[in-house]
Design an enzyme around this catalytic site. Structure first.
Site, PDB file in Angstrom:
ATOM      1  N   ARG A 192      89.360 -21.036 -73.557  1.00 28.84           N
ATOM      2  CA  ARG A 192      89.392 -22.499 -73.410  1.00 28.84           C
ATOM      3  C   ARG A 192      88.688 -23.202 -74.545  1.00 28.84           C
ATOM      4  NH1 ARG A 192      87.642 -22.888 -67.026  1.00 28.84           N
ATOM      5  NH2 ARG A 192      88.957 -21.148 -66.441  1.00 28.84           N
TER       6      ARG A 192
ATOM      7  N   LYS B 160      94.824 -12.231 -59.203  1.00 28.84           N
ATOM      8  CA  LYS B 160      93.749 -13.213 -59.068  1.00 28.84           C
ATOM      9  C   LYS B 160      94.198 -14.261 -58.041  1.00 28.84           C
ATOM     10  CE  LYS B 160      91.359 -16.767 -61.835  1.00 28.84           C
ATOM     11  NZ  LYS B 160      90.603 -16.980 -63.069  1.00 28.84           N
TER      12      LYS B 160
ATOM     13  N   GLU C 263      84.478 -11.863 -68.368  1.00 31.85           N
ATOM     14  CA  GLU C 263      85.726 -12.502 -68.808  1.00 31.85           C
ATOM     15  C   GLU C 263      85.367 -13.722 -69.639  1.00 31.85           C
ATOM     16  OE1 GLU C 263      88.287 -13.594 -65.473  1.00 31.85           O
ATOM     17  OE2 GLU C 263      88.830 -15.429 -66.540  1.00 31.85           O
TER      18      GLU C 263
HETATM   19  C1  3PG Z   1      87.955 -20.155 -63.756  1.00 33.43           C
HETATM   20  O1  3PG Z   1      88.959 -19.731 -64.293  1.00 33.43           O
HETATM   21  O2  3PG Z   1      87.492 -21.278 -63.965  1.00 33.43           O
HETATM   22  C2  3PG Z   1      87.275 -19.210 -62.858  1.00 33.43           C
HETATM   23  O3  3PG Z   1      88.065 -18.967 -61.782  1.00 33.43           O
HETATM   24  C3  3PG Z   1      85.867 -19.582 -62.508  1.00 33.43           C
HETATM   25  O4  3PG Z   1      85.819 -20.585 -61.585  1.00 33.43           O
HETATM   26  P1  3PG Z   1      84.388 -21.225 -61.220  1.00 33.43           P
HETATM   27  O5  3PG Z   1      83.855 -21.843 -62.482  1.00 33.43           O
HETATM   28  O6  3PG Z   1      84.673 -22.212 -60.119  1.00 33.43           O
HETATM   29  O7  3PG Z   1      83.498 -20.093 -60.769  1.00 33.43           O
END
Ligand code: 3PG
Length: 192
Positions: free
Chosen positions: A49, A133, A45
């Site tokens: 961002r 999720k 994924e």
């Molecule tokens: C996110 O969207 O940031 C994900 O859920 C990943 O989270 P993490 O960086 O804490 O693994």
């Protein structure tokens, strides 16, 4: 009925650990992708961002035709549409909005909305979403909360994310209502 090219369940069952990437450039995305593929991952994924994210998705689809590439941090319908245009094969959001739930139902790529409460699960179910999720997993109560959700929502399969690391991933995966986990913990290893 949706016209999704595949169901979220198919993605999560085949890929029980989903790496989450925040990429600064297309080149970096490809090199992380290479490392993750070498590490045995075949779905990932890319979060929307950073300015490089959409181009990174397009390039990863081209470079890694056998890998499932999704878009994360899809916050609104414009993000969803841009993700589709870039070639994303699925979309994930940290939360949900009525607009996104309605919109994604009628599009081609599967959408996995984010929830952190019983009310949000009910809202997702009302729109026909059963694969969700759970975010931010650790900060929202982690394994204990997912166990509790199993009572009123036995039909829901979760992909917890947020604060998951190698040391706790198996605790989540052992739950009957967890189809997969996602996170960024393995990406830093891949970068190194
Ligand atoms: C996110 O969207 O940031 C994900 O859920 C990943 O989270 P993490 O960086 O804490 O693994």
């Amino acid at each position: 009925m949706n016209q999704w090219i595949l169901e979220p369940d198919e993605i999560l069952t085949v890929h029980p650990i989903l790496p989450v990437l925040v990429v600064d450039s297309v080149e970096q995305a490809v090199s992380i992708g290479n490392a993750l593929i070498e590490g045995g991952y075949s779905a990932l994924e890319v979060t929307l961002r950073t300015p490089a994210a959409l181009d990174a998705i397009t390039e990863m689809r081209r470079t890694f035709p056998d890998v499932l590439v999704g878009a994360g941090t899809v916050l609104n319908t414009a993000d969803y549409d841009q993700a589709v245009k870039a070639g994303a094969q699925f979309a994930v959001s940290p939360g949900l909005t009525e607009a996104l739930l309605r919109h994604a139902r009628n599009q081609t790529i599967p959408f996995i909305p984010g929830v952190a409460s019983a009310s949000e699960i009910m809202q997702a179910l009302a729109h026909g979403y059963e694969c969700l999720k759970f975010f931010p997993a650790e900060a929202s109560g982690g394994v204990a909360v997912l166990k509790a959700f199993g009572g009123p929502f036995p039909q829901v399969r979760f992909c917890p994310s947020g604060g998951i690391i190698a040391a706790n991933a198996q605790d989540y995966l052992a739950l009957p209502n967890v189809a997969a986990v996602s996170g960024s913990w393995m990406v830093s290893d891949a970068v190194i």
